[in-house]
Scaffold this motif. Sequence first.
Motif, short mmCIF file in Angstrom:
data_model
loop_
_atom_site.label_atom_id
_atom_site.label_comp_id
_atom_site.label_asym_id
_atom_site.label_seq_id
_atom_site.Cartn_x
_atom_site.Cartn_y
_atom_site.Cartn_z
N THR A 15 58.34 63.50 36.51
CA THR A 15 57.61 64.50 35.76
C THR A 15 56.04 64.27 36.18
N TRP A 19 54.10 67.40 38.33
CA TRP A 19 52.66 67.84 37.53
C TRP A 19 51.74 67.65 38.67
N THR A 69 58.18 72.61 34.17
CA THR A 69 58.09 72.92 32.93
C THR A 69 59.58 73.22 32.26
#
Length: 132
Positions: A15, A19, A69
């Motif tokens: 994650t 990002w 997302t």
Amino acid sequence: MSTTTLAARRTPLLTRVLWADAFLTGGFALVLAVAATPLAELFALPEPLVRWAGIGLLPVAAFIAYLVTRPVPPRGGVWALIVLNALWTVDSVFLLFTGWVDPNPLGVAFVLAQALLVGVLAELQYVGLRRA
């Protein structure tokens, strides 16, 4: 086929790296596209190369944002991103040896630095995907 083979379990490393890649790619794309002329002069790189590299990175940034997302990132999408990042790294270094461009020392450092960063992101994405 089970969903565990189609999707990567969301892990903190994967994650965070996705990002980081989304923000860095999006920011880099905007800077290259908007400031192509002064950057091209600073690095002694062709202005169309700088501008189109930025424009070309915009959909990549959107793709990365899509991946990060998702509740569970699609494994194939993350693999595609890893391959894309690895190709960008190799192509960036290869560009310096083709004779197609003749950057100044600052331009060479710029091309190598961004290639190294993208290569590190690809490696971290690979590690994150293996842990998922």
